[in-house]
Design a protein around this motif. Structure first.
Motif, PDB file in Angstrom:
ATOM      1  N   SER A 109       0.836  -1.197   0.000  1.00 16.74           N
ATOM      2  CA  SER A 109       0.000   0.000   0.000  1.00 16.74           C
ATOM      3  C   SER A 109       0.873   1.251   0.000  1.00 16.74           C
ATOM      4  CB  SER A 109      -0.922  -0.003   1.218  1.00 16.74           C
ATOM      5  OG  SER A 109      -1.706   1.162   1.263  1.00 16.74           O
ATOM      6  N   LEU A 110       1.922   1.244   0.842  1.00 14.25           N
ATOM      7  CA  LEU A 110       2.808   2.400   0.915  1.00 14.25           C
ATOM      8  C   LEU A 110       3.685   2.532  -0.318  1.00 14.25           C
ATOM      9  CD1 LEU A 110       3.857   2.209   4.672  1.00 14.25           C
ATOM     10  CD2 LEU A 110       2.356   3.882   3.599  1.00 14.25           C
ATOM     11  N   LYS A 111       3.874   1.458  -1.046  1.00 21.68           N
ATOM     12  CA  LYS A 111       4.620   1.549  -2.301  1.00 21.68           C
ATOM     13  C   LYS A 111       3.933   2.515  -3.261  1.00 21.68           C
ATOM     14  CE  LYS A 111       5.927  -1.142  -6.378  1.00 21.68           C
ATOM     15  NZ  LYS A 111       5.968  -2.483  -7.005  1.00 21.68           N
ATOM     16  N   TRP A 112       2.603   2.441  -3.312  1.00 19.78           N
ATOM     17  CA  TRP A 112       1.849   3.289  -4.228  1.00 19.78           C
ATOM     18  C   TRP A 112       1.423   4.603  -3.589  1.00 19.78           C
ATOM     19  CZ3 TRP A 112       2.825   1.768  -8.773  1.00 19.78           C
ATOM     20  CH2 TRP A 112       2.973   0.406  -9.060  1.00 19.78           C
ATOM     21  N   HIS A 113       1.338   4.623  -2.270  1.00 22.95           N
ATOM     22  CA  HIS A 113       0.933   5.862  -1.572  1.00 22.95           C
ATOM     23  C   HIS A 113       1.802   6.011  -0.322  1.00 22.95           C
ATOM     24  CE1 HIS A 113      -1.067   9.114   0.161  1.00 22.95           C
ATOM     25  NE2 HIS A 113      -2.283   8.648   0.317  1.00 22.95           N
ATOM     26  N   PRO A 114       3.029   6.558  -0.494  1.00 25.80           N
ATOM     27  CA  PRO A 114       3.963   6.628   0.642  1.00 25.80           C
ATOM     28  C   PRO A 114       3.465   7.454   1.822  1.00 25.80           C
ATOM     29  CG  PRO A 114       5.097   6.994  -1.449  1.00 25.80           C
ATOM     30  CD  PRO A 114       3.634   7.030  -1.744  1.00 25.80           C
ATOM     31  N   TRP A 115       2.506   8.362   1.592  1.00 26.49           N
ATOM     32  CA  TRP A 115       1.974   9.179   2.675  1.00 26.49           C
ATOM     33  C   TRP A 115       0.727   8.554   3.314  1.00 26.49           C
ATOM     34  CZ3 TRP A 115       4.399  13.386   4.670  1.00 26.49           C
ATOM     35  CH2 TRP A 115       5.424  13.955   3.913  1.00 26.49           C
ATOM     36  N   GLY A 116       0.424   7.328   2.986  1.00 24.03           N
ATOM     37  CA  GLY A 116      -0.797   6.695   3.469  1.00 24.03           C
ATOM     38  C   GLY A 116      -0.839   6.566   4.985  1.00 24.03           C
ATOM     39  N   ALA A 117      -2.048   6.659   5.524  1.00 28.66           N
ATOM     40  CA  ALA A 117      -2.225   6.558   6.974  1.00 28.66           C
ATOM     41  C   ALA A 117      -1.876   5.176   7.501  1.00 28.66           C
ATOM     42  CB  ALA A 117      -3.683   6.896   7.328  1.00 28.66           C
ATOM     43  N   VAL A 118      -1.779   4.186   6.607  1.00 24.87           N
ATOM     44  CA  VAL A 118      -1.496   2.817   7.029  1.00 24.87           C
ATOM     45  C   VAL A 118      -0.090   2.689   7.620  1.00 24.87           C
ATOM     46  CG1 VAL A 118      -0.545   1.997   4.830  1.00 24.87           C
ATOM     47  CG2 VAL A 118      -1.807   0.416   6.287  1.00 24.87           C
ATOM     48  N   SER A 119       0.761   3.695   7.449  1.00 25.93           N
ATOM     49  CA  SER A 119       2.119   3.608   8.003  1.00 25.93           C
ATOM     50  C   SER A 119       2.092   3.418   9.518  1.00 25.93           C
ATOM     51  CB  SER A 119       2.915   4.856   7.640  1.00 25.93           C
ATOM     52  OG  SER A 119       2.381   6.002   8.283  1.00 25.93           O
ATOM     53  N   ALA A 120       1.082   3.966  10.187  1.00 26.78           N
ATOM     54  CA  ALA A 120       0.985   3.805  11.642  1.00 26.78           C
ATOM     55  C   ALA A 120       0.754   2.345  12.006  1.00 26.78           C
ATOM     56  CB  ALA A 120      -0.139   4.682  12.189  1.00 26.78           C
ATOM     57  N   ARG A 121      -0.112   1.670  11.257  1.00 26.07           N
ATOM     58  CA  ARG A 121      -0.354   0.242  11.518  1.00 26.07           C
ATOM     59  C   ARG A 121       0.886  -0.583  11.211  1.00 26.07           C
ATOM     60  NH1 ARG A 121      -5.323  -1.457  12.679  1.00 26.07           N
ATOM     61  NH2 ARG A 121      -7.064  -0.001  12.456  1.00 26.07           N
ATOM     62  N   LEU A 122       1.557  -0.245  10.133  1.00 23.74           N
ATOM     63  CA  LEU A 122       2.767  -0.977   9.779  1.00 23.74           C
ATOM     64  C   LEU A 122       3.829  -0.807  10.857  1.00 23.74           C
ATOM     65  CD1 LEU A 122       4.474  -2.614   7.821  1.00 23.74           C
ATOM     66  CD2 LEU A 122       5.021  -0.501   6.606  1.00 23.74           C
ATOM     67  N   ALA A 123       4.016   0.410  11.331  1.00 20.37           N
ATOM     68  CA  ALA A 123       5.004   0.654  12.381  1.00 20.37           C
ATOM     69  C   ALA A 123       4.681  -0.146  13.638  1.00 20.37           C
ATOM     70  CB  ALA A 123       5.065   2.147  12.700  1.00 20.37           C
ATOM     71  N   ALA A 124       3.406  -0.195  13.996  1.00 21.15           N
ATOM     72  CA  ALA A 124       2.996  -0.930  15.195  1.00 21.15           C
ATOM     73  C   ALA A 124       3.264  -2.424  15.043  1.00 21.15           C
ATOM     74  CB  ALA A 124       1.520  -0.676  15.481  1.00 21.15           C
ATOM     75  N   LEU A 125       3.005  -2.973  13.855  1.00 23.38           N
ATOM     76  CA  LEU A 125       3.250  -4.398  13.627  1.00 23.38           C
ATOM     77  C   LEU A 125       4.738  -4.715  13.675  1.00 23.38           C
ATOM     78  CD1 LEU A 125       0.773  -5.526  10.805  1.00 23.38           C
ATOM     79  CD2 LEU A 125       0.824  -6.259  13.185  1.00 23.38           C
ATOM     80  N   ILE A 126       5.552  -3.855  13.066  1.00 18.82           N
ATOM     81  CA  ILE A 126       6.991  -4.088  13.056  1.00 18.82           C
ATOM     82  C   ILE A 126       7.545  -4.040  14.470  1.00 18.82           C
ATOM     83  CG2 ILE A 126       9.203  -3.111  12.317  1.00 18.82           C
ATOM     84  CD1 ILE A 126       7.808  -2.265   9.736  1.00 18.82           C
TER      85      ILE A 126
END
Length: 569
Positions: free
Chosen positions: A532-549
């Motif tokens: 998702s972030l590949k196509w939209h680097p500013w996407g709000a999903v970065s917060a979820r990704l950070a939490a999972l990592i």
């Protein structure tokens, strides 16, 4: 005599000007001296590990943010940090209460140097915070940090040094300063030309000057005409989005209300609450409540309250002070709890509508009447016809000549701020929703979805994919409805069909990641969020990704981020 008067007037003007300059100097001198003091105190960076604009993470609380200021004291170095909005939402409320909220969304935090570490994963460094752009001019993809605005850069003279414009960005991250074969100016020019050609075709339906048109000079046509004129003179994506959104939202709202029986209390009617006795004026209504009101105090005992009309009422302040102990400017009231106040007129502070002749009520502006499907005579029919033609032309243009989608995705990938990315994101979503014949049904489905009626929305979306199985956004919204209704398998099926039709659909990748995360499939969820972030680097999903990592080690992402490359690639 005339000369003497002129000479006297000029002398008075000069005296006033000099006095203004003295006052301005008295006002600015302390501020300038303070900025100079800060510059001197921040010139020495000994012992300071991080720079203004760096993206850091709290070691224990895990939130991310951008350093805005730093200072030393006897205990060491402290930093003030603007937090990522998504992290504020996801993490422990105990931490959120220490945030300072200004204007609704400015979350800040102070932290010691030893409590922080730099965010090393490139795709997690684009921080989203509404206050960021007041302090920073852009995101620097070559450093994965933010470029401070001049005043901040002046106060921290050794924190940020711009790279030479000839510097080549890494192969995975394109930037306007890159020597890549992609010419960003050309891309932006192509998009601008496409937007302008769209505007020209729309102006053939609605001429921008009323003198060259036989159409009525009434709202909402006047507003649309002004927006179209702005678009012709400044064909930006932002102006295009404003026009498109306005046209679609007005027609959708009107078409949803039109089939319903007229409200008992029309726009501008003066009413009184039957239980609490406060007075007010009706400024809008919904055929059914847009939120779950079943547990509200005022609706106890009303049968089928979720199927009743609800009204937006602007109240009389003094009445609410007596009833509630304070002002309640806006109230959302069930029709069963309202009665007409009759022929007695009263003023409502803050309501700028004109009063009816005789003072029995208020007259709603034309754009509000249009939105709520009130009778506007023959003019109303003409306005509906013109607005419908504009909407259909927008859909046809998107369908026949996509608005440079490849260029839009390139610009989205390399957007230097969250606000720029959001505009491009909304344009792409608008293109996805477009359809030569089915856009009105899509808008109705989305309206039901926003009103928490996933079942009604799903029924419309099922019809859309039956009519046209290639309608990508219908599949995507079907996936959303199934998810809200708890059917994960159906949601995943619809999401995968969306991605089959449009592999760049960042929202679908995010949704698929959420399904995997709900199932406890961490690695699969991380992979989807990265796509998702590949196509939209500013996407709000970065917060979820950070939490999972943060819940485990992702060595592949850590290694892939060392040279600024996008880990999802």
């Amino acid at each position: 005599l005339s000369f003497r008067l002129s000479e006297t007037a000029n002398k008075e003007r000069l005296d006033v000007a000099l006095e203004c300059l003295r006052n301005l100097n008295n006002y600015l001198t302390p501020a300038i001296n303070e900025r100079h003091r800060r510059r001197e105190s921040h010139g020495n960076r000994d012992g300071v590990a991080y720079r203004v604009g760096d993206v850091v993470k709290h070691k224990t609380e895990k939130w991310r943010g951008v350093i805005v200021t730093w200072q030393r004291d006897d205990d060491g170095v402290y930093y003030r940090i603007l937090l990522d909005t998504g992290d504020v939402t996801l993490y422990n409320p105990a931490f959120v209460r220490y945030s300072q909220t200004e204007g609704g969304e400015v979350h800040q935090m102070a932290a010691k140097q030893d409590e922080l570490e730099k965010v090393s994963i490139a795709c997690l460094t684009r921080i989203r915070n509404s206050h960021l752009e007041t302090k920073f001019s852009s995101y620097d993809s070559s450093r994965n940090s933010f470029h401070p605005r001049p005043i901040l850069a002046y106060e921290y003279p050794n924190d940020y040094h711009p790279l030479p414009t000839t510097t080549t960005a890494s192969s995975s991250t394109l930037s306007p300063a890159s020597s890549s074969s992609i010419n960003f100016q050309t891309l932006e020019n192509n998009v601008t030309q496409t937007v302008h050609s769209h505007a020209v075709k729309l102006s053939q339906i609605l001429p921008v000057t009323s003198s060259s048109s036989l159409l009525p000079d009434r709202e909402p046509l006047l507003t649309v005409r002004r927006q179209l004129e702005t678009l012709l003179s400044s064909p930006t994506l932002s102006n295009y989005l404003t026009l498109s959104t306005n046209i679609h939202s007005l027609l959708t709202h009107r078409s949803i209300l039109h089939p319903h029986s007229p409200p008992l209390h029309p726009l501008g009617a003066t009413v009184r609450h039957t239980k609490y006795s406060y007075r007010g004026v009706v400024v809008g209504w919904d055929p059914t409540p847009v939120v779950d009101v079943r547990n509200w105090d005022g609706v106890g005992g009303i049968e089928n309250v979720m199927k009743r009309k609800f009204y937006h009422v602007v109240t009389v302040d003094d009445d609410c002070v007596k009833v509630f102990g304070g002002e309640r400017r806006w109230r959302y009231v069930c029709e069963a709890n309202l009665e007409s106040y009759g022929d007695v007129a009263f003023r409502v502070e803050g309501l700028d509508w004109d009063m009816e002749e005789g003072g029995n009520g208020y007259v709603a502006p034309d754009d509000i009447k249009f939105k709520y499907a009130e009778n506007m005579g023959e003019d109303g029919e003409v306005i509906v016809d013109v607005m419908t033609k504009l909407r259909n032309e927008l859909s046809m243009l998107h369908h026949q000549v996509p608005l440079c989608q490849s260029s839009l995705f390139t610009l989205l990938e390399n957007a230097t701020s969250a606000s720029k990315a959001q505009t491009i994101e909304e344009i792409i979503k608008d293109i996805w929703k477009s359809h030569p014949t089915n856009r009105p049904t899509m808008d109705h489905a989305l309206s039901h979805l926003l009103r928490n009626s996933a079942t009604s929305s799903l029924a419309l979306l099922d019809t859309l994919v039956e009519r046209d199985p290639s309608y990508t956004e219908a599949w995507n919204k079907k996936a959303t409805c199934h998810y809200l209704l708890g059917d994960m398998e159906a949601s995943e099926t619809a999401t995968r069909q969306t991605l089959k039709l449009e592999p760049r659909h960042f929202a679908a990748w995010s949704g698929l990641g959420l399904i995997h995360q709900d199932r406890g499939e961490r690695d699969e969820a991380i992979n989807c969020y990265k796509k998702s972030l590949k196509w939209h680097p500013w996407g709000a999903v970065s917060a979820r990704l950070a939490a999972l990592i943060d819940k485990g080690c992702d060595s592949e992402m850590e290694e892939g981020s060392e040279e600024g490359s996008a880990p999802h690639e």
